[in-house]
Design a protein around this motif. Sequence first.
Motif, mmCIF file in Angstrom:
data_model
loop_
_atom_site.group_PDB
_atom_site.id
_atom_site.type_symbol
_atom_site.label_atom_id
_atom_site.label_comp_id
_atom_site.label_asym_id
_atom_site.label_seq_id
_atom_site.Cartn_x
_atom_site.Cartn_y
_atom_site.Cartn_z
ATOM 1 N N LEU A 66 -9.003 -16.304 -65.285
ATOM 2 C CA LEU A 66 -9.374 -17.318 -66.035
ATOM 3 C C LEU A 66 -9.413 -18.681 -65.349
ATOM 4 N N ALA A 67 -8.424 -18.976 -64.599
ATOM 5 C CA ALA A 67 -8.172 -20.253 -63.833
ATOM 6 C C ALA A 67 -9.651 -20.279 -63.007
ATOM 7 N N GLY A 68 -9.668 -19.285 -62.337
ATOM 8 C CA GLY A 68 -10.987 -19.091 -61.136
ATOM 9 C C GLY A 68 -12.062 -19.374 -61.917
ATOM 10 N N ARG A 69 -12.374 -18.712 -63.080
ATOM 11 C CA ARG A 69 -13.574 -18.818 -63.812
ATOM 12 C C ARG A 69 -13.861 -20.292 -64.365
ATOM 13 N N ALA A 70 -12.579 -20.989 -64.750
ATOM 14 C CA ALA A 70 -12.852 -22.078 -65.521
ATOM 15 C C ALA A 70 -12.738 -23.149 -64.235
ATOM 16 N N GLY A 71 -12.282 -22.930 -63.186
ATOM 17 C CA GLY A 71 -12.226 -23.846 -62.019
ATOM 18 C C GLY A 71 -11.057 -24.858 -62.230
ATOM 19 N N ILE A 72 -9.953 -24.243 -62.701
ATOM 20 C CA ILE A 72 -8.878 -25.170 -63.260
ATOM 21 C C ILE A 72 -7.785 -24.643 -62.571
ATOM 22 N N HIS A 73 -6.875 -25.499 -62.057
ATOM 23 C CA HIS A 73 -5.640 -25.332 -61.435
ATOM 24 C C HIS A 73 -4.784 -24.368 -62.218
ATOM 25 N N PRO A 74 -4.022 -23.359 -61.660
ATOM 26 C CA PRO A 74 -3.219 -22.652 -62.501
ATOM 27 C C PRO A 74 -2.318 -23.359 -63.417
ATOM 28 N N ALA A 75 -1.501 -24.389 -62.673
ATOM 29 C CA ALA A 75 -0.683 -25.196 -63.477
ATOM 30 C C ALA A 75 -1.251 -25.871 -64.623
ATOM 31 N N THR A 76 -2.454 -26.224 -64.513
ATOM 32 C CA THR A 76 -3.162 -26.906 -65.774
ATOM 33 C C THR A 76 -3.517 -25.956 -66.795
ATOM 34 N N LEU A 77 -3.853 -24.845 -66.435
ATOM 35 C CA LEU A 77 -4.114 -23.709 -67.238
ATOM 36 C C LEU A 77 -3.000 -23.242 -67.815
ATOM 37 N N THR A 78 -1.696 -23.346 -67.393
ATOM 38 C CA THR A 78 -0.732 -23.084 -68.152
ATOM 39 C C THR A 78 -0.506 -24.076 -69.429
ATOM 40 N N GLY A 79 -0.772 -25.251 -69.241
ATOM 41 C CA GLY A 79 -0.539 -26.032 -70.521
ATOM 42 C C GLY A 79 -1.798 -25.934 -71.434
ATOM 43 N N ILE A 80 -3.106 -25.296 -71.039
ATOM 44 C CA ILE A 80 -4.028 -25.302 -71.917
ATOM 45 C C ILE A 80 -3.620 -24.002 -72.720
ATOM 46 N N LEU A 81 -3.289 -23.013 -71.969
ATOM 47 C CA LEU A 81 -2.965 -21.793 -72.600
ATOM 48 C C LEU A 81 -1.917 -22.058 -73.684
ATOM 49 N N ASP A 82 -0.720 -22.642 -73.454
ATOM 50 C CA ASP A 82 0.223 -23.216 -74.287
ATOM 51 C C ASP A 82 -0.371 -23.766 -75.590
ATOM 52 N N ARG A 83 -1.141 -24.712 -75.368
ATOM 53 C CA ARG A 83 -1.689 -25.320 -76.617
ATOM 54 C C ARG A 83 -2.584 -24.266 -77.350
ATOM 55 N N LEU A 84 -3.561 -23.556 -76.937
ATOM 56 C CA LEU A 84 -4.210 -22.712 -77.729
ATOM 57 C C LEU A 84 -3.147 -21.701 -78.215
ATOM 58 N N GLU A 85 -2.112 -21.262 -77.645
ATOM 59 C CA GLU A 85 -1.168 -20.269 -78.318
ATOM 60 C C GLU A 85 -0.543 -20.924 -79.584
ATOM 61 N N THR A 86 0.007 -22.098 -79.092
ATOM 62 C CA THR A 86 0.724 -22.856 -80.418
ATOM 63 C C THR A 86 -0.237 -22.907 -81.253
ATOM 64 N N ALA A 87 -1.487 -23.339 -81.335
ATOM 65 C CA ALA A 87 -2.504 -23.615 -82.079
ATOM 66 C C ALA A 87 -2.985 -22.158 -82.918
ATOM 67 N N GLY A 88 -2.369 -20.925 -82.548
ATOM 68 C CA GLY A 88 -2.957 -20.058 -82.835
ATOM 69 C C GLY A 88 -4.323 -19.254 -82.391
ATOM 70 N N TRP A 89 -4.780 -19.836 -81.528
ATOM 71 C CA TRP A 89 -6.129 -19.430 -81.003
ATOM 72 C C TRP A 89 -6.140 -18.137 -79.970
ATOM 73 N N ILE A 90 -4.999 -18.109 -79.318
ATOM 74 C CA ILE A 90 -4.937 -16.738 -78.342
ATOM 75 C C ILE A 90 -3.588 -16.250 -78.564
ATOM 76 N N VAL A 91 -3.564 -14.986 -77.695
ATOM 77 C CA VAL A 91 -2.051 -14.292 -77.756
ATOM 78 C C VAL A 91 -1.911 -14.085 -76.472
ATOM 79 N N ARG A 92 -0.768 -14.154 -75.744
ATOM 80 C CA ARG A 92 -0.562 -13.619 -74.362
ATOM 81 C C ARG A 92 0.164 -12.354 -74.616
ATOM 82 N N GLU A 93 -0.230 -11.304 -73.858
ATOM 83 C CA GLU A 93 0.337 -10.043 -73.891
ATOM 84 C C GLU A 93 0.846 -9.456 -72.730
ATOM 85 N N ARG A 94 1.803 -8.952 -72.643
ATOM 86 C CA ARG A 94 2.218 -8.182 -71.348
ATOM 87 C C ARG A 94 1.639 -6.928 -71.276
#
Length: 160
Positions: A66-94
């Motif tokens: 996802l970071a590669g497709r979005a052209g976003i640094h992985p550390a920045t992506l972590t913050g984005i995913l945290d916000r999206l998960e907290t707001a209920g838009w996404i789920v992280r699954e192992r």
Amino acid sequence: MTSVSNGGDPRHRRRLETRIKDDLRRVHAQLGLLNRQVGARLRIKDADLECLDLIAAHGPIAPKELAGRAGIHPATLTGILDRLETAGWIVRERAADDRRSVAVRTRPERLAEIYGQFAGMNDAMDELCAEYSPAELELLAGFLERVGRAGQMATAALAR
């Protein structure tokens, strides 16, 4: 394809090519404004909405991809995913076969909220497309696909 097909005026062709490029820039700007309006209504930042769209299109997806497709640094992506998960838009699954591997997916029940915000644009596009024959739509679809590939190649070249 030659620069002048069917013996046409090369100056006219250059003007048309310039018009297409200018129109693509205007479309890009207008779609950016639309996305900002949708993001504001849903209280989602621009980059977050873009990532959410990529997850919906390509998910479940690994954060690194996802970071590669979005052209976003992985550390920045972590913050984005945290916000999206907290707001209920996404789920992280192992992954079941590799507990270290994580995939990100959208929550389909929430995507209807986004689709509703784009309903006006989708309706306008349906009306617009209805004015074209299937052959013309094939031509336009092929052109836009090739524009997307050209953008990917230009982006990759700049990233080197």
